[in-house]
Design an enzyme around this catalytic site. Structure first.
Site, PDB file in Angstrom:
ATOM      1  N   CYS A  46      -8.500  -0.272  -1.895  1.00  0.00           N
ATOM      2  CA  CYS A  46      -8.940   1.023  -1.352  1.00  0.00           C
ATOM      3  C   CYS A  46     -10.433   1.011  -0.993  1.00  0.00           C
ATOM      4  O   CYS A  46     -10.849   0.267  -0.121  1.00  0.00           O
ATOM      5  CB  CYS A  46      -8.590   2.136  -2.323  1.00  0.00           C
ATOM      6  SG  CYS A  46      -8.594   3.789  -1.536  1.00  0.00           S
ATOM      7  N   HIS A  57      -2.982   1.815  -2.756  1.00  0.00           N
ATOM      8  CA  HIS A  57      -3.028   1.669  -4.212  1.00  0.00           C
ATOM      9  C   HIS A  57      -1.679   1.196  -4.777  1.00  0.00           C
ATOM     10  O   HIS A  57      -0.936   1.985  -5.360  1.00  0.00           O
ATOM     11  CB  HIS A  57      -3.392   3.002  -4.870  1.00  0.00           C
ATOM     12  CG  HIS A  57      -4.830   3.378  -4.762  1.00  0.00           C
ATOM     13  ND1 HIS A  57      -5.807   2.838  -5.580  1.00  0.00           N
ATOM     14  CD2 HIS A  57      -5.458   4.249  -3.943  1.00  0.00           C
ATOM     15  CE1 HIS A  57      -6.981   3.359  -5.269  1.00  0.00           C
ATOM     16  NE2 HIS A  57      -6.803   4.214  -4.277  1.00  0.00           N
ATOM     17  N   GLU A  73      -1.176  -0.314  -7.385  1.00  0.00           N
ATOM     18  CA  GLU A  73      -1.215  -0.262  -8.858  1.00  0.00           C
ATOM     19  C   GLU A  73      -0.888   1.116  -9.419  1.00  0.00           C
ATOM     20  O   GLU A  73      -0.675   1.254 -10.639  1.00  0.00           O
ATOM     21  CB  GLU A  73      -2.597  -0.700  -9.351  1.00  0.00           C
ATOM     22  CG  GLU A  73      -3.686   0.359  -9.319  1.00  0.00           C
ATOM     23  CD  GLU A  73      -4.320   0.618  -7.962  1.00  0.00           C
ATOM     24  OE1 GLU A  73      -5.316   1.348  -7.888  1.00  0.00           O
ATOM     25  OE2 GLU A  73      -3.791   0.085  -6.957  1.00  0.00           O
TER      26      GLU A  73
END
Length: 302
Positions: free
Chosen positions: A142, A235, A237
């Site tokens: 990001c 993202h 994660e």
């Protein structure tokens, strides 16, 4: 993969409860192999959540990994205790003479600021410069991806009319690169961003290649031609409820957020979201560790 992390790190119990193979230092020392040394520059405010999310994705491999947590020296977030930072994190002045097999630079909630106005920008530039010769491969997430594209290639970010938040579909543009090996033709991933990178700025740079793209969210995976840098504008994660927590936080701050796209069933924030990006995150990190770190990094750094 066994992850070697401190016994008292809060993420440890969470991951053990999920069935992730955690190894302590004593057991790791007895194994006659060299672990991959991965350093994580965590710029996110809620550091414990980000630690858990990243360690979870790093767990899907047969390789043993030794983790070092890094933070900016002159900036401490209000949402993480100083005790936690002092116990589990180090700063650049303690690691700049070392070599690492891989590095992760996370996102940060500073994307609406010009890069040079970010409190730790000078230190981050030193770290990104150091990574060119002292890290085999660096994964940028990001804002971390935007910052690195700006530092290494002079590519700037641009403001969006409103925050891009939700789960977006990305199309893989080529399957010839190892980073997307095993990917479906399309995949989903969370996006949470106030700014974006122009596609033409990447395509006009002969040192960069776009590997995936979304009609709604724009550029996806970007790979440097020397395969040393990987950029993720999204993202992978994120946990199932991370976007929900961000949405509720922004509402409390009266920022008038729009509901995350393609996230809540029927766009009803009272409904439980459906996890549609977990497998992509695991495969992406596994490919990075295998093809861009383990297969390339020297057994002995010199």
């Amino acid at each position: 993969m066994p992850i070697n992390i401190p016994k008292s790190l809060p993420a440890r119990k969470i991951l053990q409860d999920e069935g992730v193979f955690i190894m302590d230092e004593e057991r790791a020392f007895r194994q006659d192999i060299r672990p991959l040394n991965i350093i994580i520059l965590n710029l996110m405010p809620e550091k414990q959540k980000t630690e858990t999310q990243l360690l979870r994705l790093l767990s899907n491999s047969p390789l043993q990994i030794q983790i070092t947590l890094l933070r900016p020296k002159n900036y401490s977030p209000k949402t993480t205790s100083m005790k936690h930072l002092e116990q589990f994190y180090t700063t650049f002045d303690h690691v700049f003479k070392k070599k690492y097999d891989g590095m992760i630079i996370t996102g940060a909630p500073v994307e609406q600021l010009p890069f040079e106005e970010v409190t730790y920008w000078t230190e981050l530039c030193e770290i990104m410069s150091w990574s060119k010769k002292n890290v085999t491969s660096t994964l940028h997430i990001c804002w971390g991806a935007q910052a690195s594209l700006y530092y290494h290639y002079g590519i700037n970010k641009y403001d969006l009319p409103q925050k891009c938040s939700g789960i977006y579909q990305y199309k893989v543009l080529t399957h010839k690169e190892d980073l997307v090996k095993g990917f479906d033709e399309e995949y989903f991933s969370p996006h949470s961003c106030h700014t974006y990178i122009k596609e033409e700025d990447i395509t006009n740079n002969e040192d960069l290649t776009i590997l995936s793209k979304s009609e709604k969210a724009g550029i996806g995976l970007i790979l440097s031609k020397d395969k040393k840098f990987i950029f993720l504008p999204y993202h992978p994660e994120y946990d199932l409820l991370t976007l929900k927590e961000e949405y509720e936080r922004d509402k409390k701050r009266k920022l008038h957020p729009t509901i995350p796209k393609n996230y809540f069933p029927q766009d009803n924030a009272n409904h439980r979201p459906i996890f549609t990006w977990k497998s992509h995150g695991y495969l992406l990190f596994s490919n990075w560790l295998n093809y861009f770190v383990y297969q390339i990094t020297p057994f002995k750094w010199s």
